[in-house]
Scaffold this motif. Structure first.
Motif, PDB file in Angstrom:
ATOM      1  N   CYS A  73       9.761   6.189  -3.056  1.00 58.41           N
ATOM      2  CA  CYS A  73       9.364   5.282  -4.151  1.00 58.41           C
ATOM      3  C   CYS A  73       7.886   4.898  -4.094  1.00 58.41           C
ATOM      4  O   CYS A  73       7.211   4.833  -5.125  1.00 58.41           O
ATOM      5  N   ASP A  74       7.384   4.599  -2.889  1.00 56.54           N
ATOM      6  CA  ASP A  74       5.987   4.173  -2.758  1.00 56.54           C
ATOM      7  C   ASP A  74       5.032   5.251  -3.249  1.00 56.54           C
ATOM      8  O   ASP A  74       4.041   4.960  -3.925  1.00 56.54           O
ATOM      9  N   ARG A  75       5.328   6.491  -2.883  1.00 60.22           N
ATOM     10  CA  ARG A  75       4.442   7.580  -3.292  1.00 60.22           C
ATOM     11  C   ARG A  75       4.508   7.812  -4.791  1.00 60.22           C
ATOM     12  O   ARG A  75       3.479   8.090  -5.426  1.00 60.22           O
ATOM     13  N   VAL A  76       5.695   7.706  -5.361  1.00 62.83           N
ATOM     14  CA  VAL A  76       5.813   7.855  -6.809  1.00 62.83           C
ATOM     15  C   VAL A  76       5.026   6.750  -7.508  1.00 62.83           C
ATOM     16  O   VAL A  76       4.268   6.998  -8.456  1.00 62.83           O
ATOM     17  N   ARG A  77       5.176   5.525  -7.032  1.00 64.12           N
ATOM     18  CA  ARG A  77       4.439   4.395  -7.618  1.00 64.12           C
ATOM     19  C   ARG A  77       2.935   4.614  -7.515  1.00 64.12           C
ATOM     20  O   ARG A  77       2.196   4.438  -8.499  1.00 64.12           O
ATOM     21  N   GLY A  78       2.466   5.012  -6.328  1.00 63.32           N
ATOM     22  CA  GLY A  78       1.040   5.248  -6.145  1.00 63.32           C
ATOM     23  C   GLY A  78       0.520   6.408  -6.977  1.00 63.32           C
ATOM     24  O   GLY A  78      -0.661   6.446  -7.339  1.00 63.32           O
ATOM     25  N   HIS A  79       1.402   7.342  -7.308  1.00 60.96           N
ATOM     26  CA  HIS A  79       1.016   8.518  -8.080  1.00 60.96           C
ATOM     27  C   HIS A  79       0.881   8.198  -9.565  1.00 60.96           C
ATOM     28  O   HIS A  79      -0.003   8.742 -10.249  1.00 60.96           O
ATOM     29  N   VAL A  80       1.741   7.309 -10.079  1.00 54.56           N
ATOM     30  CA  VAL A  80       1.756   7.078 -11.526  1.00 54.56           C
ATOM     31  C   VAL A  80       0.973   5.857 -11.979  1.00 54.56           C
ATOM     32  O   VAL A  80       0.502   5.810 -13.127  1.00 54.56           O
TER      33      VAL A  80
ATOM     34  N   PRO B 280       0.823  -1.211   0.000  1.00 50.96           N
ATOM     35  CA  PRO B 280       0.000   0.000   0.000  1.00 50.96           C
ATOM     36  C   PRO B 280       0.859   1.264   0.000  1.00 50.96           C
ATOM     37  O   PRO B 280       1.870   1.332   0.694  1.00 50.96           O
ATOM     38  N   SER B 281       0.467   2.234  -0.791  1.00 48.89           N
ATOM     39  CA  SER B 281       1.190   3.503  -0.818  1.00 48.89           C
ATOM     40  C   SER B 281       0.897   4.278   0.463  1.00 48.89           C
ATOM     41  O   SER B 281      -0.223   4.213   0.992  1.00 48.89           O
ATOM     42  N   PRO B 282       1.873   5.009   0.988  1.00 50.87           N
ATOM     43  CA  PRO B 282       1.656   5.799   2.201  1.00 50.87           C
ATOM     44  C   PRO B 282       0.711   6.963   1.941  1.00 50.87           C
ATOM     45  O   PRO B 282       0.326   7.231   0.797  1.00 50.87           O
TER      46      PRO B 282
ATOM     47  N   LEU C  53       6.608  13.599  -3.089  1.00 50.45           N
ATOM     48  CA  LEU C  53       7.173  12.449  -3.783  1.00 50.45           C
ATOM     49  C   LEU C  53       8.676  12.355  -3.541  1.00 50.45           C
ATOM     50  O   LEU C  53       9.262  11.272  -3.629  1.00 50.45           O
ATOM     51  N   ALA C  54       9.280  13.480  -3.233  1.00 49.12           N
ATOM     52  CA  ALA C  54      10.708  13.540  -2.939  1.00 49.12           C
ATOM     53  C   ALA C  54      10.980  14.869  -2.243  1.00 49.12           C
ATOM     54  O   ALA C  54      10.149  15.786  -2.289  1.00 49.12           O
ATOM     55  N   PHE C  55      12.129  14.976  -1.627  1.00 45.78           N
ATOM     56  CA  PHE C  55      12.508  16.242  -1.003  1.00 45.78           C
ATOM     57  C   PHE C  55      14.020  16.300  -0.866  1.00 45.78           C
ATOM     58  O   PHE C  55      14.709  15.281  -0.817  1.00 45.78           O
ATOM     59  N   ALA C  56      14.525  17.528  -0.817  1.00 49.63           N
ATOM     60  CA  ALA C  56      15.942  17.763  -0.579  1.00 49.63           C
ATOM     61  C   ALA C  56      16.109  18.176   0.878  1.00 49.63           C
ATOM     62  O   ALA C  56      15.319  18.961   1.410  1.00 49.63           O
TER      63      ALA C  56
END
Length: 206
Positions: free
Chosen positions: A126-133, A101-103, A108-111
């Protein structure tokens, strides 16, 4: 936190090794800046996604004066010479086919930053990117999902590289450095850096 600190130490050690050594002969012209991305990715990311990410980043960001290269923790040492190194930690399940499950919604990323300044350490969720696309995939996209996922990871990473290399926290109104991108935009054939944004990002290396 331990993984992040380990990556930070590795980056500092490699940078010190290079700064203490004279330039060795290579094929890169003297007026071209080499930027190394130290990619700390989970083992489950597919080679296809990782290769796609690297190819997309080079296609978007390489210019006549700046070239991007990559190393991973398993490599004993960095290339013979580089001017800038940025640590990239990829967290979560980085397999596009994962059913984890995506969080909850979030970046999606941060510096990372310290004392109010952006520092060269990027974290990709990665999970959020996957859930987004994944909802943007349709029909034949499923047959090349690993490639498209790598493309999305590259664009998310390129967005953060803009912040790191320019030192700017604000977003642009166009292109890949706008505040947010849809899943469809992250896998589209046509999203790229605006020329002015790419110029300011490259200038951050000179």
């Amino acid at each position: 936190m331990r993984t992040f600190l380990a990556s930070a130490v590795a980056v500092l050690v490699m940078s010190a090794q290079v700064l203490a050594s004279p330039r060795t002969s290579d094929n890169t012209p003297l007026d071209v800046v080499t930027l190394i991305l130290y990619i700390d990715a989970p083992q489950q990311i597919s080679a296809a996604s990782l290769d796609s990410m690297k190819q997309e980043l080079r296609a978007m960001l390489n210019t006549d004066t700046v070239v991007y290269d990559f190393i991973v923790p398993q490599q004993a040492k960095p290339p013979a010479y580089f001017q800038t190194l940025i640590s990239v930690r990829m967290t979560g399940a980085c397999d596009v086919r994962s059913r984890t499950p995506s969080p909850a919604s979030g970046p999606l990323a941060f510096a990372h930053s310290a004392d109010g300044k952006i520092i060269p350490f990027i974290e990709v969720q990665c999970d959020r990117v996957r859930g987004h696309v994944r909802p943007a995939f349709w029909g034949p996209d499923m047959d090349r999902s690993e490639y498209l996922y790598g493309r999305a990871l590259a664009r998310v990473l390129a967005h953060e590289l803009y912040h790191v290399l320019t030192g700017r926290k604000a977003h642009t109104t166009l292109g890949i450095t706008r505040k947010s991108l849809t899943g469809s935009q992250l896998i589209s054939d046509h999203v790229e850096f605006e020329s002015a944004t790419l110029h300011s990002t490259s200038n951050g290396l000179h």
